[in-house]
Design an enzyme around this catalytic site. Structure first.
Site, PDB file in Angstrom:
ATOM      1  N   LYS A   1     -10.156   2.237  -2.291  1.00 16.93           N
ATOM      2  CA  LYS A   1     -10.340   1.689  -0.939  1.00 16.93           C
ATOM      3  C   LYS A   1     -11.683   2.108  -0.370  1.00 16.93           C
ATOM      4  O   LYS A   1     -11.972   3.300  -0.257  1.00 16.93           O
ATOM      5  CB  LYS A   1      -9.190   2.199  -0.055  1.00 16.93           C
ATOM      6  CG  LYS A   1      -9.124   1.631   1.346  1.00 16.93           C
ATOM      7  CD  LYS A   1      -7.802   2.100   2.011  1.00 16.93           C
ATOM      8  CE  LYS A   1      -7.619   1.606   3.428  1.00 16.93           C
ATOM      9  NZ  LYS A   1      -6.285   2.019   3.964  1.00 16.93           N
TER      10      LYS A   1
ATOM     11  N   CYS B   1      -5.765  -2.807   2.508  1.00 15.52           N
ATOM     12  CA  CYS B   1      -5.496  -2.651   3.945  1.00 15.52           C
ATOM     13  C   CYS B   1      -6.722  -2.787   4.840  1.00 15.52           C
ATOM     14  O   CYS B   1      -7.191  -3.893   5.062  1.00 15.52           O
ATOM     15  CB  CYS B   1      -4.760  -1.338   4.180  1.00 15.52           C
ATOM     16  SG  CYS B   1      -3.879  -1.293   5.775  1.00 15.52           S
TER      17      CYS B   1
ATOM     18  N   GLU C   1       0.831  -1.208   0.000  1.00 15.39           N
ATOM     19  CA  GLU C   1       0.000   0.000   0.000  1.00 15.39           C
ATOM     20  C   GLU C   1       0.869   1.263   0.000  1.00 15.39           C
ATOM     21  O   GLU C   1       1.796   1.381   0.803  1.00 15.39           O
ATOM     22  CB  GLU C   1      -0.898   0.006   1.245  1.00 15.39           C
ATOM     23  CG  GLU C   1      -1.921   1.144   1.241  1.00 15.39           C
ATOM     24  CD  GLU C   1      -2.759   1.186   2.521  1.00 15.39           C
ATOM     25  OE1 GLU C   1      -2.316   0.607   3.535  1.00 15.39           O
ATOM     26  OE2 GLU C   1      -3.837   1.801   2.505  1.00 15.39           O
TER      27      GLU C   1
END
Lengths: 293, 293
Positions: free
Chosen positions: A116, A153, A43
């Site tokens: 995300k 994540c 990331e």
């Protein structure tokens, strides 16, 4: 056996953006030379983890997609004939930024992107300041190496995200990530956190019968007041469709990892553990609520 | 610290129903004497695991709720001042049977019941023949020791079930279960299966920030043709709200296990990992489909 060789780049980043990208590029070249057909970066690999404070000047780090990083990595993907999963700080419009994973196809084009969806925010991880929650939904990205369920994540803690990707045909779940320890926590708490992180991601492999790739950064990065400093714990890993660990990297050094995955095991495992057959969708309605009160 | 002492009865069953119940009762007495306030029995503890073949005569094993087992265990709960989670083969009406968990309150009453929602069916586990899929939905049962998210066996592979219980305020997730090895599988496959089973349940603790109790039977039970024989792998365990193992039983013997759980850790863990805050319910709609095609 349908084998796919995947490469994971577990990297330590510095304040020098060009140095970081050069490190990523060198790692990709090394893994491609070893036969990797899919290579996953961690990331926000282009910089240090910058969400340790809320500072409007940091938005200068963001770039457009397409932009300089996708140009560089797309050309590399084409040259090496590999698929690359990158993770960028996306400037979509002035005042609208995302934490975005981009998949570069082996012909140099952008195969797709994922913004995300679940955004964390806790002391030292002020992501809600920087990243608008994604609007891509949970859609796998079709590539020459398969349909990739790319998540990022914090998404890794949400079984809903993994399930939606698998239900849309994702053949692999992929998590570029940046997570680490607060040095003020004791060793037992640190280990509980790291094991929880591994366990929840292995569970997505198990619940959905698909392999999981997780690529985390490594190294100590100082926070502005010291308090937000993070010891990124590495531990990048690949799990098979029963959650079995195929490889797990160490906690304290960069690693370029090559792992061979037998994709045919998904079908075999789903035949003995056919969870998709038995979901009680007639009683799942309240999953669309925030809480059942 | 809000401490709850829980007891787990990992039992080996025989063809003698009265012997099995006497073993359960003795175990409950032993655990209550040690201070357990909540005691959990394994799935279908009253008999051998009978779904190894499809035989209409086996429905004779079923009983009503309330019925003889709830009378016996209710009286015991009252005598010992404990809450008991039992798992029964319920006859609801002629031709309508369920795999039902019943919670006996410490005053001897039935606090509530949960009818197994996800029903497996694979060679040697012909549950779809015996059990109608539950219609209780995923509702925690309120007791004097807290709100219990009682689920059963195959439910453990479905993150949706755990999530719905936690969203309704369940303070513990509880899985009576009966799972084991096929001796024809090699040792590596057997261990992958057992680890997957532990991992998926630990993940429900992690994703929801609640402790998980899983109680599995133990011992070898012969199938009618030999092929359906199962080596039940025990491994009953308790995990804390970060998925950390507080106790894990062995694979080859009965055990009466007492574990102390610090319930106050749920709040502490959910403050550092506030997943409930960040669920993207605006993009979860497709969870109500069987598949996204």
């Amino acid at each position: 056996m349908t084998e796919l060789s995947v490469g994971l780049v577990q990297q330590a980043c510095t304040a020098d953006l060009e140095h970081n990208m050069a490190t990523s590029v060198a790692a990709i070249r090394e893994l491609a030379a070893q036969g990797a057909r899919l290579i996953v970066l961690q990331e926000l690999h282009r910089s240090e983890y910058f969400c340790k404070e809320e500072d409007p000047a940091i938005f200068d780090l963001a770039e457009t997609i397409p932009g300089p990083s996708t140009d560089c990595l797309g050309a590399l993907a084409k040259e090496l004939n590999v698929v690359i999963v990158a993770s960028l700080f996306e400037c979509r419009a002035p005042g609208l930024y995302h934490n975005t994973a981009v998949v570069l196809e082996s012909d140099g084009t952008i195969a797709g992107q994922y913004r995300k969806m679940h955004i964390p925010d806790d002391p030292g991880f002020y992501e809600k300041f920087y990243f608008a929650p994604g609007d891509t939904g949970f859609e796998p990205i079709t590539t020459s190496v398969g349909k990739l369920g790319v998540l990022v994540c914090w998404d890794q803690w949400f079984p809903e995200a993994a399930r939606l990707m698998a239900m849309a045909g994702a053949e692999l779940l992929i998590y570029p990530t940046a997570i680490g320890w607060d040095r003020e926590d004791d060793a037992e708490e640190q280990e509980r956190q790291r094991q929880a992180w591994v366990t929840i991601q292995r569970s997505h492999a198990i619940a959905n019968g698909v392999p999981v790739l997780s690529v985390n950064r490594v190294g100590y990065e100082e926070g502005p007041s010291g308090r937000e400093s993070v010891d990124f714990w590495g531990t990048s890993f690949v799990a098979g469709p029963q959650g079995e660990i195929l490889y797990c990297a160490g906690t304290d050094a960069p690693e370029n990892v090559l792992v061979k995955i037998d994709l045919s095991r998904t079908t075999a495992v789903r035949r003995i553990w056919p969870y998709l057959r038995d979901r009680r969708v007639d009683h799942y309605g309240d999953l669309l609520k925030l809480y059942r009160d």
